[in-house]
Write an enzyme that holds these catalytic residues in place. Structure first.
Site, short mmCIF file in Angstrom:
data_model
loop_
_atom_site.label_atom_id
_atom_site.label_comp_id
_atom_site.label_asym_id
_atom_site.label_seq_id
_atom_site.Cartn_x
_atom_site.Cartn_y
_atom_site.Cartn_z
N SER A 97 -7.90 -4.59 -7.25
CA SER A 97 -9.08 -3.84 -6.84
C SER A 97 -8.91 -2.44 -7.40
O SER A 97 -7.88 -2.11 -7.97
CB SER A 97 -9.17 -3.77 -5.32
OG SER A 97 -8.14 -2.93 -4.85
N LYS A 98 -9.96 -1.65 -7.23
CA LYS A 98 -9.88 -0.29 -7.77
C LYS A 98 -8.68 0.45 -7.17
O LYS A 98 -8.10 1.31 -7.81
CB LYS A 98 -11.18 0.45 -7.53
CG LYS A 98 -12.19 0.00 -8.57
CD LYS A 98 -13.62 0.35 -8.26
CE LYS A 98 -14.50 -0.58 -9.10
NZ LYS A 98 -15.85 -0.67 -8.69
#
Ligand code: GLU
Length: 430
Positions: free
Chosen positions: A203-204
């Site tokens: 994920s970011k």
């Protein structure tokens, strides 16, 4: 006859272009170009609170850097009349209702199974009883993602929807909307999730970084493209290094895997090193320039230095660390000069003998061949072991345990600087 293939990359400009988005863009591009079709860039920018034009720029810059040129671009923020027109079609059939200022789409009264026929995942079934009615318009008057996305795919005659697996759960709702519009349903292809090395979801927060961060860290677009292509797809001939036009020729969605694709930075480094090694020296120097602007020194020496480390740097940003000692006197401990099978006395002898022959060497003879020859002669004339001479000379010149060979360093540094560094080493020993 089948219509022309039309695909789209549909980012919401709420952040910079990330590797996951770039992979989606690449697969869309490859699919379109392979089929002689059209690659549409569509900004899903109706969420005016979270959109920023810097992010639009980051997305277009990233795509251009990778060479993924689009054939059309559209902005949802400029298409309010289209959504109104399409909403009217549903409303006139009695399929919508208003509540708290929002407009909703009524799900079928009788629950039913909606089948998503996915090119990568096969048939996936959903039951409409698990969905809530679909919000079409928010009370702010802007269309929701689900509504604008489907309207645009219909209105732009999109034939294939290629997007991340995170959207799979939206797809049955989208299919219900296509049916309500009596519009042809595009083919769907949901791309595998990106995973960290430990197979956790990327994920970011856990490392899915902006494409621009890679560019600034000194990765080449050709390496990035090959890396992205292999995040879920693999070449039928097992080739790792394929230029974009070759990827276009060989790409198919049938070869995209269902299982999550592991993001392995080592792979990217390996691909990048491969492409860096194959640049001509002039190209390499041009690429390196912005990364070494802070090192000042003789240009010819810099050229020698870059030539010597070209096959060692995995990224352009590693270059300054690898060539720093060419530009400033190295700092090292005296005992590094003494090879493990040598002694301070033998090392001193080796350095002094080297100093004498180097001082006597004519400037015109200062080249690798001649230097190697006189060092070899000196070694046997003095009855020394290579570790008594070549090792300390290399350390004297570079301050490093691992570096190019002594004669390569001597040639690159030139006579004056080499002699001064050898004298410094001799002084360190006593
Ligand atoms: N705007 C959506 C996103 O950025 C696009 C989804 C789609 O490709 O349909 O995730």
């Amino acid at each position: 006859m089948e219509g022309k293939v039309r695909v789209r990359f549909a980012p919401s400009p709420t952040g910079p272009l990330h590797v996951g988005g770039a992979r989606t863009a690449l697969f869309n591009y490859l699919y379109a170009k392979h089929a002689g079709g059209v690659f549409v860039l569509r900004f899903e920018d109706t969420d005016t609170e979270r959109n920023e034009s810097v992010f639009e720029e980051s997305i277009t810059d990233g795509l251009k850097w990778l060479g993924l040129n689009w054939d059309e671009d559209h902005y949802q923020s400029k298409r309010a009349d289209v959504y109104r027109r399409y909403l009217e079609k549903l409303t006139s059939q009695g399929l919508t209702y208003e509540q708290d200022g929002g407009v909703y789409f009524k799900l079928p009264a009788e629950p039913r199974v909606v089948v998503v026929d996915d090119i990568i995942r096969g048939k996936v079934e959903f039951n409409s009883k698990n969905f809530d009615d679909i919000v079409l318009m928010k009370k702010t008057g802007t269309p929701t993602f689900n509504f604008a996305n489907v309207v645009d795919d219909i209105d732009m005659s999109i034939t294939h929807v290629i997007r991340g697996e995170d959207h799979l759960s939206n797809t049955p709702k989208h299919i219900l909307l296509y049916e309500a519009f009596a519009a042809p349903i595009p083919r769907f292809a949901h791309l595998p999730l990106l995973l960290n090395l430990d197979r956790s979801k990327m994920s970011k927060r856990t490392g899915d970084t902006a494409v621009d961060d890679y560019r600034r860290a000194g990765y080449l677009p050709e390496a990035m493209l090959n890396f992205l292509a292999q995040l879920g797809w693999s070449d039928p001939d097992g080739q790792d290094f394929l230029p974009l036009d070759e990827l276009v020729k060989k790409f198919s969605l049938e070869r995209v895997q269902k299982a999550g694709a592991v993001f392995d930075l080592q792979r990217l480094n390996h691909l990048n090193q491969h492409y860096l090694m194959r640049k001509s020296l002039d190209e390499y120097i041009e690429l390196a320039k912005p990364f070494i602007a802070h090192l000042s020194g003789d240009e010819l020496m810099g050229r020698f230095a870059l030539a010597l480390i070209q096959d060692r740097a995995q990224t352009l940003s590693e270059i300054p660390g690898l060539i720093e000692y060419f530009f400033k006197t190295p700092d090292y401990e005296a005992n590094l000069l003494v090879f493990k099978k040598s002694s301070p006395e033998q090392t001193g002898k080796g350095l002094n003998a080297t100093l004498t022959v180097l001082e006597a060497l004519e400037d015109t003879d200062w080249n690798q061949v001649k230097l190697q020859q006189i060092l070899d002669e000196t070694l046997s004339a003095e009855g020394l072991q290579p570790g008594d001479m070549f090792w300390p000379v290399r350390v004297a010149l570079s301050g490093e345990e691992g570096s190019p060979s002594p004669v390569e360093l001597l040639e690159a540094l030139g006579k004056t600087e080499s002699i001064s560094r050898i004298k410094t080493a001799i002084n360190k020993l006593v």
